[in-house]
Design a protein around this motif. Structure first.
Motif, mmCIF file in Angstrom:
data_model
loop_
_atom_site.group_PDB
_atom_site.id
_atom_site.type_symbol
_atom_site.label_atom_id
_atom_site.label_comp_id
_atom_site.label_asym_id
_atom_site.label_seq_id
_atom_site.Cartn_x
_atom_site.Cartn_y
_atom_site.Cartn_z
ATOM 1 N N MET A 1 0.843 -1.193 0.000
ATOM 2 C CA MET A 1 0.000 0.000 0.000
ATOM 3 C C MET A 1 0.881 1.247 0.000
ATOM 4 N N GLU A 2 0.544 2.213 -0.847
ATOM 5 C CA GLU A 2 1.296 3.458 -0.921
ATOM 6 C C GLU A 2 0.926 4.371 0.252
ATOM 7 N N LEU A 3 1.853 5.263 0.616
ATOM 8 C CA LEU A 3 1.617 6.191 1.722
ATOM 9 C C LEU A 3 0.366 7.026 1.499
ATOM 10 N N LYS A 4 0.204 7.552 0.297
ATOM 11 C CA LYS A 4 -0.952 8.413 0.028
ATOM 12 C C LYS A 4 -2.258 7.673 0.234
ATOM 13 N N GLU A 5 -2.317 6.411 -0.205
ATOM 14 C CA GLU A 5 -3.533 5.613 -0.035
ATOM 15 C C GLU A 5 -3.790 5.329 1.446
ATOM 16 N N PHE A 6 -2.715 4.999 2.166
ATOM 17 C CA PHE A 6 -2.830 4.715 3.601
ATOM 18 C C PHE A 6 -3.372 5.938 4.346
ATOM 19 N N LEU A 7 -2.814 7.120 4.061
ATOM 20 C CA LEU A 7 -3.238 8.333 4.750
ATOM 21 C C LEU A 7 -4.667 8.718 4.390
ATOM 22 N N LYS A 8 -5.059 8.435 3.159
ATOM 23 C CA LYS A 8 -6.436 8.742 2.768
ATOM 24 C C LYS A 8 -7.424 7.885 3.547
ATOM 25 N N ILE A 9 -7.063 6.625 3.763
ATOM 26 C CA ILE A 9 -7.908 5.764 4.600
ATOM 27 C C ILE A 9 -7.986 6.332 6.016
ATOM 28 N N ALA A 10 -6.824 6.705 6.575
ATOM 29 C CA ALA A 10 -6.796 7.271 7.930
ATOM 30 C C ALA A 10 -7.639 8.537 8.024
#
Length: 449
Positions: A1-10
């Motif tokens: 998982m990319e950082l941007k995708e992870f942060l968007k989930i958060a």
């Protein structure tokens, strides 16, 4: 998982309805510590106190409620039972209670008197039921969890609507020398069954501890945190960890709990806001030799807590006679007046507010154009927190006489509410620049005072 995708989930982990109500409608409330400790001049009783010493001959719960209301508080939490095990209501399950107090010849129910006073004056009512009980012979056995749930049920079903239930992880020895394994899952199911709109405070969620009892909120306060550290919170959003590693050594009261550096090791995230607590006096129970904290300290704590994406739980301890000290009442009124005078009139009520989004970025800016040039003291920002918390950093600018932007302040998180103090600013135009975010930013309001 990319950082941007992870942060968007958060960024899209959302509060439940009670959490949203606490942050937005009832962020400032009172604690009232009252027990045999008031009479023994202790902070922690050992459970051997004679109930006969507890006799508030001039008890005035309406005085309490009027005093906290004057400070702008919207709720009150009463210590229905502290660690000494003494119960301020007519419980069926122990004699270490009002049944053996001389107050009203053993018929008194201070929980009821307090709940009734709150209802009469439009204040929400909650209670603290200590899991640690230094009086109960059941403590340290499986039967104690039944005992605790029975008392919890009494409090949840006999005193009207409850807005907040407070219990901590205090776990010392009982009278038999044993410690207890608390069945928190069962406790919370009981709260959800009888008071589904209540929030609860515990070291591991749904409203978590800030990590101190001095009113000190984190510099960057996140509500979205690792579920592993706040496992009592009801909901979780599973994610694929960004990094292999462990959350060992990180406490749920860590001041950077929701930062990227912590959540990237998590397998699930939850929305779990912090509650910041302190007492108006040095002690939590009343001691005659203590004085209330200064108005400046209380007001500045309000700015850092209610204005820092946490709730503020301020304790006021009654005296032996059952009344608040007049010095505390005066200080509460001063605090309410200060909050109203400093933050009571939004100068941007009729202002023109425009939003400029930067292309291919979560960065955006909000420009507030006032009707006229005037001195400003504070900016209050509020994300659309019902949809999650997104802002990681921002800057504030004011327009000067040369039509140029002066940098004034920078900040980290915003969340439900962020109050930023300004110094020597006179202008008719303010710019709030979101410099870093986890997803597209939505604001509920920008206020100017």
């Amino acid at each position: 998982m990319e950082l941007k995708e992870f942060l968007k989930i958060a960024a899209n982990v959302k509060p439940d309805k009670p959490q949203l109500e606490r942050l937005r409608e009832t962020p400032f409330y009172a604690f009232v510590h009252f027990s045999p400790n008031t009479y023994t001049n202790l902070e922690w009783g050992d459970g051997t106190e004679d109930p006969a010493i507890f006799n508030p001959t001039e008890l005035d719960c309406e005085q309490w409620v009027k005093a906290i209301k004057s400070a702008g508080m919207k709720g009150l939490i009463l210590t229905a039972k502290h660690h000494d095990g003494f119960c301020l209501w007519q419980t069926k399950y122990t004699e270490h209670s009002m049944k053996n107090s001389p107050y009203k010849n053993g018929k008194g129910d201070i929980v009821k008197e307090c709940a009734d006073a709150c209802k009469k004056h439009g204040i929400k009512f909650g209670f603290y039921l200590s899991p640690w009980d230094r009086n109960s012979a059941l403590y340290g056995t499986d039967e104690y969890n039944d005992y605790y749930v029975n008392q919890l049920t009494e409090l949840l079903t006999n005193y009207g609507e409850i807005f907040h239930v407070w219990f901590d992880n205090a776990c010392g020895e009982g009278p038999n020398g044993k410690k207890q394994v608390y069945d928190f899952d069962r406790y919370i199911k009981t709260i959800r069954k009888y008071q589904p709109n209540a929030t609860f405070f515990n070291d591991k969620g749904g409203m978590r501890w800030c990590g101190n009892e001095a009113g000190a909120a984190a510099h960057a306060q996140w509500c979205v945190v690792p579920y592993e550290l706040c496992s009592i919170a009801e909901h979780k959003t599973e994610v694929e960890p960004l990094m292999e590693g462990s959350l060992d050594g990180i406490m749920n009261s860590d001041t950077s709990l929701g930062s990227i550096g912590n959540i990237m090791y998590s397998k699930a995230l939850t929305f779990c806001p912090a509650e910041t607590d302190m007492s108006i006096r040095p002690g939590w129970f009343y001691h005659e030799d203590e004085e209330p904290n200064s108005l400046d300290r209380l007001f500045n704590t309000y700015l850092r807590t209610v204005g820092g994406n946490t709730t503020f739980n301020l304790n006021i301890p009654p005296m032996k006679n059952g009344k608040f000290n007049e010095k505390d009442i005066k200080r509460l009124k001063e605090l309410g007046d200060k909050i109203n005078s400093e933050l009571g009139t939004n100068l941007a009520e009729d202002a023109e507010i425009t939003e400029n989004k930067k292309e291919n970025s979560y960065q955006t800016e909000f420009i507030v154009k006032l009707k006229e040039k005037q001195p400003l003291k504070y900016i209050e920002l509020a994300e659309a927190i019902a949809e999650g918390q997104k802002v990681e950093s921002f800057k504030i600018y004011s327009k000067n006489d040369d039509n140029l932007w002066n940098f004034e302040e920078h900040g980290t998180t915003i969340g439900s509410r962020k109050i930023v103090a300004l110094e020597n600013v006179t202008t008719d135009e303010i710019k709030v620049q979101i410099t870093s975010a986890r997803d597209v930013v939505k604001m509920d309001w920008v206020k100017v005072f």
